[in-house]
Write a protein that holds these residues in place. Sequence first.
Motif, PDB file in Angstrom:
ATOM      1  N   GLU A   2       0.827  -1.214   0.000  1.00 52.64           N
ATOM      2  CA  GLU A   2       0.000   0.000   0.000  1.00 52.64           C
ATOM      3  C   GLU A   2       0.859   1.260   0.000  1.00 52.64           C
ATOM      4  OE1 GLU A   2      -3.911  -1.536   2.541  1.00 52.64           O
ATOM      5  OE2 GLU A   2      -2.210  -0.648   3.576  1.00 52.64           O
ATOM      6  N   MET A   3       1.939   1.231   0.776  1.00 49.10           N
ATOM      7  CA  MET A   3       2.785   2.425   0.888  1.00 49.10           C
ATOM      8  C   MET A   3       3.503   2.692  -0.428  1.00 49.10           C
ATOM      9  SD  MET A   3       3.417   4.795   3.043  1.00 49.10           S
ATOM     10  CE  MET A   3       4.314   6.279   2.597  1.00 49.10           C
ATOM     11  N   GLY A  63       2.452   1.786  -3.290  1.00 48.64           N
ATOM     12  CA  GLY A  63       1.388   2.221  -4.194  1.00 48.64           C
ATOM     13  C   GLY A  63       1.048   3.696  -4.013  1.00 48.64           C
ATOM     14  N   ALA A 120       3.823   5.693  -5.476  1.00 52.26           N
ATOM     15  CA  ALA A 120       3.767   5.542  -6.942  1.00 52.26           C
ATOM     16  C   ALA A 120       2.665   6.425  -7.529  1.00 52.26           C
ATOM     17  CB  ALA A 120       3.527   4.082  -7.309  1.00 52.26           C
ATOM     18  N   ARG A 132       4.817   8.432 -14.210  1.00 56.80           N
ATOM     19  CA  ARG A 132       5.178   7.170 -14.886  1.00 56.80           C
ATOM     20  C   ARG A 132       5.972   6.289 -13.940  1.00 56.80           C
ATOM     21  NH1 ARG A 132       5.242  11.395 -18.399  1.00 56.80           N
ATOM     22  NH2 ARG A 132       7.124  12.131 -17.377  1.00 56.80           N
ATOM     23  N   PRO A 133       5.343   5.822 -12.869  1.00 57.31           N
ATOM     24  CA  PRO A 133       6.104   5.079 -11.859  1.00 57.31           C
ATOM     25  C   PRO A 133       6.494   3.684 -12.342  1.00 57.31           C
ATOM     26  CG  PRO A 133       3.776   5.036 -11.326  1.00 57.31           C
ATOM     27  CD  PRO A 133       3.915   5.928 -12.523  1.00 57.31           C
ATOM     28  N   LEU A 134       7.476   3.114 -11.647  1.00 58.18           N
ATOM     29  CA  LEU A 134       7.791   1.701 -11.843  1.00 58.18           C
ATOM     30  C   LEU A 134       6.617   0.885 -11.314  1.00 58.18           C
ATOM     31  CD1 LEU A 134      11.434   1.746 -10.420  1.00 58.18           C
ATOM     32  CD2 LEU A 134      10.794   1.598 -12.833  1.00 58.18           C
ATOM     33  N   TRP A 149       6.413  -5.269  -8.951  1.00 55.68           N
ATOM     34  CA  TRP A 149       7.737  -5.705  -9.371  1.00 55.68           C
ATOM     35  C   TRP A 149       8.798  -5.232  -8.381  1.00 55.68           C
ATOM     36  CZ3 TRP A 149      11.900  -2.566 -10.665  1.00 55.68           C
ATOM     37  CH2 TRP A 149      13.025  -3.243 -11.146  1.00 55.68           C
ATOM     38  N   THR A 186      11.282  -7.375  -6.216  1.00 50.15           N
ATOM     39  CA  THR A 186      12.719  -7.275  -6.471  1.00 50.15           C
ATOM     40  C   THR A 186      13.498  -6.930  -5.210  1.00 50.15           C
ATOM     41  OG1 THR A 186      12.220  -6.517  -8.700  1.00 50.15           O
ATOM     42  CG2 THR A 186      14.450  -6.136  -7.911  1.00 50.15           C
ATOM     43  N   CYS A 201      10.312   3.333  -2.079  1.00 51.94           N
ATOM     44  CA  CYS A 201       9.589   4.599  -2.218  1.00 51.94           C
ATOM     45  C   CYS A 201      10.469   5.669  -2.868  1.00 51.94           C
ATOM     46  CB  CYS A 201       9.097   5.081  -0.853  1.00 51.94           C
ATOM     47  SG  CYS A 201       7.816   4.018  -0.160  1.00 51.94           S
ATOM     48  N   GLY A 207       9.253   6.472  -8.379  1.00 54.07           N
ATOM     49  CA  GLY A 207       8.780   7.528  -9.271  1.00 54.07           C
ATOM     50  C   GLY A 207       9.702   7.814 -10.450  1.00 54.07           C
ATOM     51  N   ARG A 208      10.717   7.002 -10.637  1.00 47.44           N
ATOM     52  CA  ARG A 208      11.712   7.142 -11.709  1.00 47.44           C
ATOM     53  C   ARG A 208      12.326   8.557 -11.721  1.00 47.44           C
ATOM     54  NH1 ARG A 208       9.445   4.168 -16.961  1.00 47.44           N
ATOM     55  NH2 ARG A 208      11.635   4.370 -17.491  1.00 47.44           N
ATOM     56  N   LEU A 215      21.520  -2.019  -6.757  1.00 45.03           N
ATOM     57  CA  LEU A 215      20.515  -1.054  -7.188  1.00 45.03           C
ATOM     58  C   LEU A 215      21.153   0.311  -7.460  1.00 45.03           C
ATOM     59  CD1 LEU A 215      16.993  -0.870  -6.607  1.00 45.03           C
ATOM     60  CD2 LEU A 215      18.067   1.085  -5.553  1.00 45.03           C
ATOM     61  N   PHE A 228      19.502  -6.028 -12.346  1.00 46.84           N
ATOM     62  CA  PHE A 228      18.586  -5.080 -12.979  1.00 46.84           C
ATOM     63  C   PHE A 228      18.914  -4.911 -14.452  1.00 46.84           C
ATOM     64  CE2 PHE A 228      19.059  -3.941  -8.526  1.00 46.84           C
ATOM     65  CZ  PHE A 228      17.738  -3.992  -8.106  1.00 46.84           C
ATOM     66  N   THR A 240      15.877   4.386 -15.995  1.00 48.49           N
ATOM     67  CA  THR A 240      16.034   5.587 -16.797  1.00 48.49           C
ATOM     68  C   THR A 240      15.017   6.635 -16.343  1.00 48.49           C
ATOM     69  OG1 THR A 240      16.733   4.267 -18.660  1.00 48.49           O
ATOM     70  CG2 THR A 240      16.025   6.511 -19.138  1.00 48.49           C
ATOM     71  N   PRO A 241      15.493   7.834 -15.981  1.00 47.70           N
ATOM     72  CA  PRO A 241      14.570   8.818 -15.396  1.00 47.70           C
ATOM     73  C   PRO A 241      13.358   9.108 -16.287  1.00 47.70           C
ATOM     74  CG  PRO A 241      16.823   9.540 -15.125  1.00 47.70           C
ATOM     75  CD  PRO A 241      16.876   8.326 -16.008  1.00 47.70           C
ATOM     76  N   ALA A 242      12.205   9.131 -15.679  1.00 47.08           N
ATOM     77  CA  ALA A 242      10.970   9.537 -16.353  1.00 47.08           C
ATOM     78  C   ALA A 242      10.101  10.203 -15.306  1.00 47.08           C
ATOM     79  CB  ALA A 242      10.266   8.328 -16.964  1.00 47.08           C
ATOM     80  N   LEU A 265      -6.568   5.304   1.296  1.00 42.24           N
ATOM     81  CA  LEU A 265      -5.628   4.653   2.213  1.00 42.24           C
ATOM     82  C   LEU A 265      -5.881   5.088   3.655  1.00 42.24           C
ATOM     83  CD1 LEU A 265      -3.261   2.773   2.625  1.00 42.24           C
ATOM     84  CD2 LEU A 265      -1.720   4.647   2.100  1.00 42.24           C
ATOM     85  N   ARG A 278       7.755  12.058   4.707  1.00 37.56           N
ATOM     86  CA  ARG A 278       7.850  11.183   3.535  1.00 37.56           C
ATOM     87  C   ARG A 278       6.970  11.740   2.412  1.00 37.56           C
ATOM     88  NH1 ARG A 278      10.485   8.113   0.543  1.00 37.56           N
ATOM     89  NH2 ARG A 278       9.780   9.779  -0.774  1.00 37.56           N
TER      90      ARG A 278
END
Lengths: 309, 259
Positions: A99-100, A102, A105, A110-112, A116, A120, A146, A150-151, A175, B6, B12-14, B30, B104
Motif C-alpha cells: 500500500e505504501m 502504491g 507511486a 510514470r512510476p515503476l 515488481w 525485487t 519509495c 517515481g523514476r 541497485l 537489474f 532511466t529517469p521519467a 488509504l 515522507r
Amino acid sequence: MSGSAGALEVRDLVVRYQGQAAVDGLDLDLAPGQVLALLGPNGAGKTTTVEVCEGLRGRDAGRVRVLGVDPAGAPDALRARLGVMPQGGGAYPGVRVREMVGLVAACSARPLDPDWLVDTLGLASCARKPYKRLSVGQQQRLALACAVVGRPELVFLDEPTASLDPQGRRLVWDLVRALRADGVAVLLTTHLMQEAETLADHIVIIDHGRAVAEGSPDTLTAAGADRELRFRAAAGMDLRLLADALPEGCSVSEPTPGSYLVEGSIDPQVLSTVTSWCARQGVLADDLRVARRSLEDVFLELTGRELRS
Amino acid sequence: MSTPSFEAGTFTPAPGRGPLGRMLATQVALETKLALRQGEQVLLTLIIPLALLVGLTLLRVVPLPEPRATSALGTVLALAIMSTAFTSQAISLGFDRRYGVLRRLAATAVPRWLIVCGRLGGMAAVVLVQVVVLGAVAIALGWRPGAGSPGWVLLLVVLGTAAFGAVGVLLGGSVRAEIVLALANVIWFVLLFAGGVLVPASALPGPLATVVQLLPSGALAEGLRTALAGGTPALGHVVVLLVWAVVAGGIATRTVRWS
C-alpha cells in the motif's frame, strides 16, 4: 562535474541550530549518472545537508541548486524529479508494504510497477504486513522502494544500508549501480568506508559540517599519502647507508628484529633504492610490500579516533 | 562483481507528478482503510457508539425524551464525531508524525495542501461511514428520519467534524505521540460524561451546565438532539462549533509540526 548541467550544486552551505553551525561552508557537485558519497561520523552534518537539498529544511547561507532549481520553498515541480530515502521511518505505522509503495507511486506520472519493485527488493513475503511490524531492514528496503518508484532524476539515500544484513547491503549496492548506469544521479550518505569506496565516483568526507577531504576513492587513499614499505631480511643490518640513499622525507627503521619499515612518500625510485641496497648487501628482501592506506585510515585520521554517539 | 540483477534502462529517469485527482483519491482511500482497520480506532469510532445507541434506546436506565431512538442517535452521533475527528485523528496524527510519514509525503511531488486534504478526506469518509451505520441501526430501533431537520443535522455534522477535527489536529500535531495518546483518550472520556454528550447540559449542576454549552461536545450533542427531533438548534450552539473550528484551526496552522 559542475555548471548548469549538474544534478546538484552546493556552494558555501551554512545551516545553524541555535547558533551552532551544523553545516559550515560546504561545497558539493554531482553530475547525472554519478554517485556522490557524503562520508562522515554521526553528527557530522550529513543528514542536515541532504535535507536542505531535498527542500525539507531551510539554510542560513550559501547557494544550492538541485537540477538547476533552488530547493528552498520546495517547489512541487522540483520534488517530482527527486527520489528521497529518509533515514528511518517514512510510512504510516499501520500501512502495508504494498500500500505504501502504491501511495508513493500514485504521486508520480510514470512510476515503476510497485509489485515488481516490492518483489525485487525482497519484500514480497511481507507485502501485507503493517509497517510497524517490519524489521528495521525491511523498513529500510521499503524506504528505498519509495525513493526510486517515481523514476527520479536525482536520488537522495540517507544511510541506505545502515541496518541491512550483507545480502540486503549487496542488493542496495546493485541497485545504486543500476541507477548510476541508467543515468540517475545519486547522493548517498554513509559512515561505511567500504560502501563509499565501492559505490562512489566522488567522496566528500565531512566532519563538524565541513569538508575535510574529497576526491575519488583512489585519490583519497593515495593522496596526502604517506605510505609505507615493509620487508623482511636478516636482523640487525646497518641502515645508515640506506638512510643516506633515500630521498628527503623518507626514513627507515627496524621495528622488530628482521622486519624493516620505510616510511614516507613511496614512489618507484624509493622502491628501487631499497632493492639495490639489499642487492649490494647481498641479502634477499623477503615479503617486500608497499602498504597503501585504506579509506578507513584516511577517515579516522581526518575525523579523529574518539567514538561519537 | 555480482551479476547485475537489474536490466539496463530499468531506472532511466521519467519523472513527473501524478494526476492530482489520483493522488487525492489514493491518499483518502488509504487513510480511510487505515482508520477502519485499526482495532482500537474502530472500537472508539463504531463499536462504542453502536453499543451506546442500542443500550440507550433499549435499556430505560437514563431518562430520555421519546422516541428514545431519536434522542439516543443525537447523543451517539455527537460521540462518534468526537471519537473520529478528535481522538482518533489526534492519535493517528501523533504517531504518523513519529513515524515520519508526513515528511515522507512532503518529499514526494504531492503538494502540501493535498496532503492536508487527503487527511481531511479520510476523516470525512469515516464520519460518513459512521452516519450511515448508526443511522441504519437507529432506523431498525425505531428512528423515523422524516421527523428531523436534515439540513440542520447535516450542518451540525459538518461543523462538529470541523471543530473537533481542528482541536484534534492541534493536539496531535504539537506534542509527543504518547502524550497525545493519553490526553486524547482522557479528554474523550471527560467530555463523554461531563461534556454534555451522554448527560445533557440540563442535568448537570449549574456552573458546569453553562461551561458545557460552550464546549464543542455540548454544543454538538444538544444541537443534534434538537435537530433530529425536528427542532431548530440554538444559534449559540452553531456559533460555538464555528468558533472552535476557526480558532483551533487557525492556531493549528501555525503550531502543527510535520515531524
